[in-house]
Scaffold this motif. Structure first.
Motif, PDB file in Angstrom:
ATOM      1  N   GLU A 172      42.288  26.342  73.241  1.00 61.60           N
ATOM      2  CA  GLU A 172      41.644  27.063  72.145  1.00 61.60           C
ATOM      3  C   GLU A 172      42.157  28.494  72.059  1.00 61.60           C
ATOM      4  OE1 GLU A 172      37.106  27.020  71.073  1.00 61.60           O
ATOM      5  OE2 GLU A 172      37.498  28.649  72.506  1.00 61.60           O
ATOM      6  N   ARG A 173      42.268  29.128  73.210  1.00 68.08           N
ATOM      7  CA  ARG A 173      42.739  30.512  73.235  1.00 68.08           C
ATOM      8  C   ARG A 173      44.176  30.613  72.736  1.00 68.08           C
ATOM      9  NH1 ARG A 173      40.221  35.207  72.736  1.00 68.08           N
ATOM     10  NH2 ARG A 173      41.431  36.922  73.650  1.00 68.08           N
ATOM     11  N   LEU A 181      47.162  31.859  65.479  1.00 65.69           N
ATOM     12  CA  LEU A 181      46.625  32.205  64.163  1.00 65.69           C
ATOM     13  C   LEU A 181      46.430  33.707  63.967  1.00 65.69           C
ATOM     14  CD1 LEU A 181      43.869  29.467  63.761  1.00 65.69           C
ATOM     15  CD2 LEU A 181      46.031  29.582  62.531  1.00 65.69           C
ATOM     16  N   ARG A 182      46.493  34.464  65.027  1.00 67.57           N
ATOM     17  CA  ARG A 182      46.086  35.868  64.980  1.00 67.57           C
ATOM     18  C   ARG A 182      46.794  36.683  63.902  1.00 67.57           C
ATOM     19  NH1 ARG A 182      47.741  39.866  69.705  1.00 67.57           N
ATOM     20  NH2 ARG A 182      49.654  39.693  68.465  1.00 67.57           N
ATOM     21  N   ALA A 230      43.267  27.674  59.579  1.00 69.14           N
ATOM     22  CA  ALA A 230      42.158  27.751  60.528  1.00 69.14           C
ATOM     23  C   ALA A 230      41.360  26.452  60.538  1.00 69.14           C
ATOM     24  CB  ALA A 230      41.257  28.930  60.170  1.00 69.14           C
ATOM     25  N   ARG A 286      44.589  35.216  58.022  1.00 66.50           N
ATOM     26  CA  ARG A 286      43.631  35.920  58.883  1.00 66.50           C
ATOM     27  C   ARG A 286      43.537  37.395  58.470  1.00 66.50           C
ATOM     28  NH1 ARG A 286      43.178  38.433  64.040  1.00 66.50           N
ATOM     29  NH2 ARG A 286      41.208  37.881  65.046  1.00 66.50           N
ATOM     30  N   TRP A 289      44.120  30.302  69.004  1.00 68.63           N
ATOM     31  CA  TRP A 289      43.626  31.562  68.439  1.00 68.63           C
ATOM     32  C   TRP A 289      44.768  32.563  68.347  1.00 68.63           C
ATOM     33  CZ3 TRP A 289      43.683  36.584  70.108  1.00 68.63           C
ATOM     34  CH2 TRP A 289      42.898  37.493  69.384  1.00 68.63           C
ATOM     35  N   VAL A 291      40.920  24.021  63.783  1.00 67.87           N
ATOM     36  CA  VAL A 291      39.631  23.586  64.333  1.00 67.87           C
ATOM     37  C   VAL A 291      39.610  22.073  64.514  1.00 67.87           C
ATOM     38  CG1 VAL A 291      37.178  23.340  63.803  1.00 67.87           C
ATOM     39  CG2 VAL A 291      38.292  25.557  63.511  1.00 67.87           C
TER      40      VAL A 291
END
Length: 257
Positions: A226-227, A233-234, A203, A239, A230, A207
């Motif tokens: 960005e989405r 990484l979900r 993460a 996570r 995300w 970033v």
């Protein structure tokens, strides 16, 4: 050695170690930095880098003018032949780099600091780009990174005059994020590095990637990226671990997976 390298608790510490020369960058220092960046890039156990200078007088005063006279080869032969390796080459390691500025950061020294992600300065630090005073220009990104950091007018004032500013002015302009007493600098930088290293490494790296990637893009395009990240990484182990640790009221154990 011109550059010292050590690793503890997922934090690599890189120290420019030529205090007798105000940590000026000579060929040995440049080679030492390149080797440090290679080690950081290849070692998954390293999550954060802390960069500083030895002694209490200077972070770095830039190129060592006594050892970096123009080479015999033409610039064209270097640029299009063997390559024109600069002192920032290899620095894009994909992991956060914190710069602890312990004294003068001039010329290439300030360029090196500006290439870092976070800058913390001692109250005794001084900053400037004196290149125009010796018939040169900042050649390691200074004319590009400084305006992006402080705005065009303030950048032009520093770049065209060659003036040196103190740490209070550097904080006002946004060149540094924090100014602390010189005696507390390394401890403060290490504390910040430790807090970052305790976070999920994928993460953290994501970033950093997104901030750099999105700087030159329209907001909509950058948010779409960005989405996507995300989503990537979900389903990672880290996570899921983060959520379990929150539910179980314990510290998460991140593995970078």
């Amino acid at each position: 050695m011109a550059v010292d390298f050590s690793v503890e608790a997922h934090v690599a510490t890189v120290v420019l170690n030529r205090p007798e020369a105000m940590n000026a960058i000579d060929p040995e220092t440049q080679a030492g930095l390149a080797e440090c960046w290679r080690r950081v890039r290849e070692d998954d156990g390293i999550r954060v880098v802390l960069l500083t200078g030895a002694g209490d007088r200077a972070f770095s005063t830039g190129a060592d003018l006594k050892k970096t006279m123009p080479p015999a080869d033409s610039y064209a032969s270097l640029a299009f032949g063997r390559g024109d390796a600069g002192f920032l080459d290899g620095m894009d390691v994909g992991k956060p780099v914190i710069c602890a500025i312990n004294g003068f950061a001039l010329g290439g020294g300030l360029e090196l600091a500006l290439a870092c992600d976070i800058r913390i300065a001692a109250d005794t630090a001084r900053f400037g780009f004196p290149e125009v005073r010796v018939g040169s220009i900042p050649g390691g990104g200074g004319t590009q990174r400084l305006p992006r950091t402080v705005g065009r007018s303030d950048a032009m004032l520093l770049l065209l005059t060659g003036d040196v500013i103190d740490s209070a002015e550097a904080l006002r302009l946004g060149i540094v994020s924090r100014v602390v007493p010189a005696a507390d600098l390394l401890r403060e930088a290490q504390a910040v590095a430790g807090r970052i290293a305790a976070n999920a490494p994928l993460a953290v790296r994501a970033v950093k990637h997104l901030v750099g990637y999105g700087e030159g893009l329209p907001v909509g395009t950058a948010v779409a990226a960005e989405r996507l990240v995300w989503g990537v990484l979900r389903d990672t182990e880290d996570r899921i671990e983060g959520r379990l640790a929150f539910q179980e009221k314990r510290r998460p154990v991140f593995k970078g997976r």
